[in-house]
Design a protein around this motif. Structure first.
Motif, PDB file in Angstrom:
ATOM      1  N   ASP A   1      39.950 -10.710 -14.353  1.00 44.74           N
ATOM      2  CA  ASP A   1      41.160 -11.526 -14.380  1.00 44.74           C
ATOM      3  C   ASP A   1      40.954 -12.835 -13.637  1.00 44.74           C
ATOM      4  N   CYS A   2      39.710 -13.172 -13.356  1.00 46.80           N
ATOM      5  CA  CYS A   2      39.395 -14.385 -12.594  1.00 46.80           C
ATOM      6  C   CYS A   2      39.083 -15.586 -13.477  1.00 46.80           C
ATOM      7  N   LEU A   3      38.937 -15.363 -14.780  1.00 49.50           N
ATOM      8  CA  LEU A   3      38.667 -16.444 -15.710  1.00 49.50           C
ATOM      9  C   LEU A   3      39.908 -16.744 -16.540  1.00 49.50           C
ATOM     10  N   ILE A   4      40.074 -17.999 -16.933  1.00 50.12           N
ATOM     11  CA  ILE A   4      41.188 -18.341 -17.816  1.00 50.12           C
ATOM     12  C   ILE A   4      41.019 -17.587 -19.127  1.00 50.12           C
ATOM     13  N   PRO A   5      41.977 -16.764 -19.538  1.00 49.29           N
ATOM     14  CA  PRO A   5      41.804 -15.942 -20.742  1.00 49.29           C
ATOM     15  C   PRO A   5      41.741 -16.799 -21.997  1.00 49.29           C
ATOM     16  N   MET A   6      40.763 -16.509 -22.824  1.00 56.50           N
ATOM     17  CA  MET A   6      40.601 -17.233 -24.074  1.00 56.50           C
ATOM     18  C   MET A   6      39.741 -16.399 -25.012  1.00 56.50           C
TER      19      MET A   6
ATOM     20  N   SER B   1      38.038 -17.576  -7.103  1.00 62.83           N
ATOM     21  CA  SER B   1      36.588 -17.751  -7.159  1.00 62.83           C
ATOM     22  C   SER B   1      35.865 -16.764  -6.239  1.00 62.83           C
ATOM     23  N   LYS B   2      36.419 -16.505  -5.061  1.00 61.02           N
ATOM     24  CA  LYS B   2      35.792 -15.548  -4.149  1.00 61.02           C
ATOM     25  C   LYS B   2      35.802 -14.145  -4.750  1.00 61.02           C
ATOM     26  N   LYS B   3      36.920 -13.767  -5.360  1.00 63.69           N
ATOM     27  CA  LYS B   3      37.006 -12.455  -6.002  1.00 63.69           C
ATOM     28  C   LYS B   3      35.997 -12.355  -7.142  1.00 63.69           C
ATOM     29  N   PHE B   4      35.842 -13.426  -7.909  1.00 66.33           N
ATOM     30  CA  PHE B   4      34.895 -13.424  -9.020  1.00 66.33           C
ATOM     31  C   PHE B   4      33.470 -13.251  -8.511  1.00 66.33           C
ATOM     32  N   ARG B   5      33.127 -13.928  -7.431  1.00 62.98           N
ATOM     33  CA  ARG B   5      31.788 -13.759  -6.838  1.00 62.98           C
ATOM     34  C   ARG B   5      31.571 -12.319  -6.403  1.00 62.98           C
ATOM     35  N   GLN B   6      32.581 -11.705  -5.813  1.00 58.65           N
ATOM     36  CA  GLN B   6      32.453 -10.310  -5.379  1.00 58.65           C
ATOM     37  C   GLN B   6      32.241  -9.381  -6.569  1.00 58.65           C
ATOM     38  N   GLN B   7      32.963  -9.626  -7.658  1.00 59.14           N
ATOM     39  CA  GLN B   7      32.783  -8.810  -8.859  1.00 59.14           C
ATOM     40  C   GLN B   7      31.379  -8.971  -9.428  1.00 59.14           C
ATOM     41  N   LEU B   8      30.883 -10.193  -9.453  1.00 56.82           N
ATOM     42  CA  LEU B   8      29.531 -10.444  -9.955  1.00 56.82           C
ATOM     43  C   LEU B   8      28.487  -9.734  -9.101  1.00 56.82           C
ATOM     44  N   LYS B   9      28.620  -9.839  -7.784  1.00 57.37           N
ATOM     45  CA  LYS B   9      27.656  -9.198  -6.888  1.00 57.37           C
ATOM     46  C   LYS B   9      27.657  -7.681  -7.078  1.00 57.37           C
TER      47      LYS B   9
ATOM     48  N   GLY C   1      30.662 -25.761  -8.535  1.00 54.29           N
ATOM     49  CA  GLY C   1      31.469 -24.548  -8.711  1.00 54.29           C
ATOM     50  C   GLY C   1      31.123 -23.479  -7.681  1.00 54.29           C
ATOM     51  N   ILE C   2      30.828 -22.269  -8.163  1.00 52.81           N
ATOM     52  CA  ILE C   2      30.552 -21.146  -7.256  1.00 52.81           C
ATOM     53  C   ILE C   2      29.083 -21.058  -6.867  1.00 52.81           C
ATOM     54  N   THR C   3      28.286 -22.080  -7.214  1.00 49.67           N
ATOM     55  CA  THR C   3      26.844 -22.019  -6.963  1.00 49.67           C
ATOM     56  C   THR C   3      26.516 -21.774  -5.495  1.00 49.67           C
ATOM     57  N   LYS C   4      27.069 -22.584  -4.623  1.00 49.43           N
ATOM     58  CA  LYS C   4      26.771 -22.447  -3.198  1.00 49.43           C
ATOM     59  C   LYS C   4      27.231 -21.093  -2.679  1.00 49.43           C
ATOM     60  N   GLY C   5      28.423 -20.647  -3.097  1.00 50.38           N
ATOM     61  CA  GLY C   5      28.928 -19.357  -2.643  1.00 50.38           C
ATOM     62  C   GLY C   5      28.044 -18.203  -3.068  1.00 50.38           C
ATOM     63  N   LEU C   6      27.572 -18.224  -4.313  1.00 51.44           N
ATOM     64  CA  LEU C   6      26.686 -17.166  -4.784  1.00 51.44           C
ATOM     65  C   LEU C   6      25.380 -17.154  -3.997  1.00 51.44           C
ATOM     66  N   TYR C   7      24.852 -18.341  -3.730  1.00 49.95           N
ATOM     67  CA  TYR C   7      23.580 -18.413  -3.001  1.00 49.95           C
ATOM     68  C   TYR C   7      23.735 -17.909  -1.570  1.00 49.95           C
ATOM     69  N   THR C   8      24.767 -18.353  -0.874  1.00 52.78           N
ATOM     70  CA  THR C   8      24.959 -17.914   0.512  1.00 52.78           C
ATOM     71  C   THR C   8      25.257 -16.415   0.576  1.00 52.78           C
ATOM     72  N   ASP C   9      26.014 -15.906  -0.390  1.00 56.61           N
ATOM     73  CA  ASP C   9      26.259 -14.460  -0.454  1.00 56.61           C
ATOM     74  C   ASP C   9      24.947 -13.705  -0.685  1.00 56.61           C
TER      75      ASP C   9
END
Length: 260
Positions: free
Chosen positions: A50-55, A99-107, A184-192
């Motif tokens: 539910d973190c992406l704009i639905p399309m 965006s933080k929730k989306f990163r957590q789901q990806l991880k 975008g979330i690049t830096k957050g993903l890398y630091t995580d």
């Protein structure tokens, strides 16, 4: 969470995952389009969030009328089993507050799936580079310590430049920091990834908004230099990549003649 089709693998143990960050110029997404289309990768499921704009839309990689009307969602997973390669294509912007929730789901999905490494394709605003970032090519990389140890020899051979850290404020003597404007979330993903010991790499280009197709070709060619996705194919940079049918709609259908 990842929802698989009936014939998809239960896990991706030992696979390399390539995914884009939704960033300036959509360079990472265009590069992933080229990979999926050229390797004729098979869709094996989608990433439900539910973190992406639905399309939803038609098949961006249609080869004819038979598959042109297939329904596709904002985040889908494709594989090329013979290459041990999986791709997560993201086609919609991330909702800003999630965006933080989306990163957590990806991880969580990356860890549960058993990927051997994850490569994030991204981009950053060219106009915000400092003096040292103007040197060399527009490509930069980042790697978490767990992947850097295994890739040191390959990086030396490729001659890539690591993303430079810059002062928070120009002219102020302060600790340099990692800054990826427009990424975008690049830096957050890398630091995580660094904090959680994930084998993760970022490949990014400095670019500007506009026609970013040349940037996508440049980025995917750099990726191919590392992962050797197209060994044995043509040496001409653009002739070895298959442009997906959906690219004919990137800039609309042209200027209506009635305007003139």
């Amino acid at each position: 969470m990842f929802i698989s089709s009936q014939d998809s693998p239960a896990t991706f143990q030992g696979f390399t995952l390539v995914m884009p960050a939704v960033a300036v110029g959509n360079v990472g997404q265009l590069a992933v389009d080229l990979i999926v289309s050229t390797l004729n990768m098979r869709r094996v499921g989608y990433f439900h969030t539910d973190c992406l704009i639905p399309m939803a839309g038609n098949n961006p990689y249609a080869s004819g009328k038979a598959d042109a009307e297939e329904l596709h969602t904002p985040a889908e997973v494709y594989t090329a089993a013979e290459l041990k390669l999986a791709v997560l294509q993201i086609r919609a912007p991330i909702i800003q507050t999630r965006s933080k929730k989306f990163r957590q789901q990806l991880k969580s999905w990356i860890k549960a799936s058993g990927f051997s490494r994850t490569v994030v394709l991204s981009s950053s605003h060219a106009y915000q580079r400092d003096d040292q970032q103007l040197q060399g090519t527009s490509l930069r990389y980042l790697m978490t310590p767990s992947l850097l140890a295994a890739s040191a020899d390959a990086l030396k051979e490729l001659g890539w430049r690591e993303m430079e850290r810059i002062p928070a404020f120009p002219g102020v003597d302060a600790e340099p920091r990692l800054c990826i404007p427009g990424g975008g979330i690049t830096k957050g993903l890398y630091t995580d990834g660094c904090a959680e010991d994930l084998p993760l790499a970022v490949l990014l280009l400095f670019c500007s908004e506009g026609d970013n197709i040349p940037d996508a070709f440049a980025l995917v060619n750099h990726l191919n230099d590392w992962l050797h996705l197209l060994d044995g194919q043509s040496e001409e940079p653009k002739s070895k990549w298959k442009i997906p049918t959906s690219w004919s709609l990137l800039f609309g259908s042209g200027i209506p003649p009635a305007l003139f």
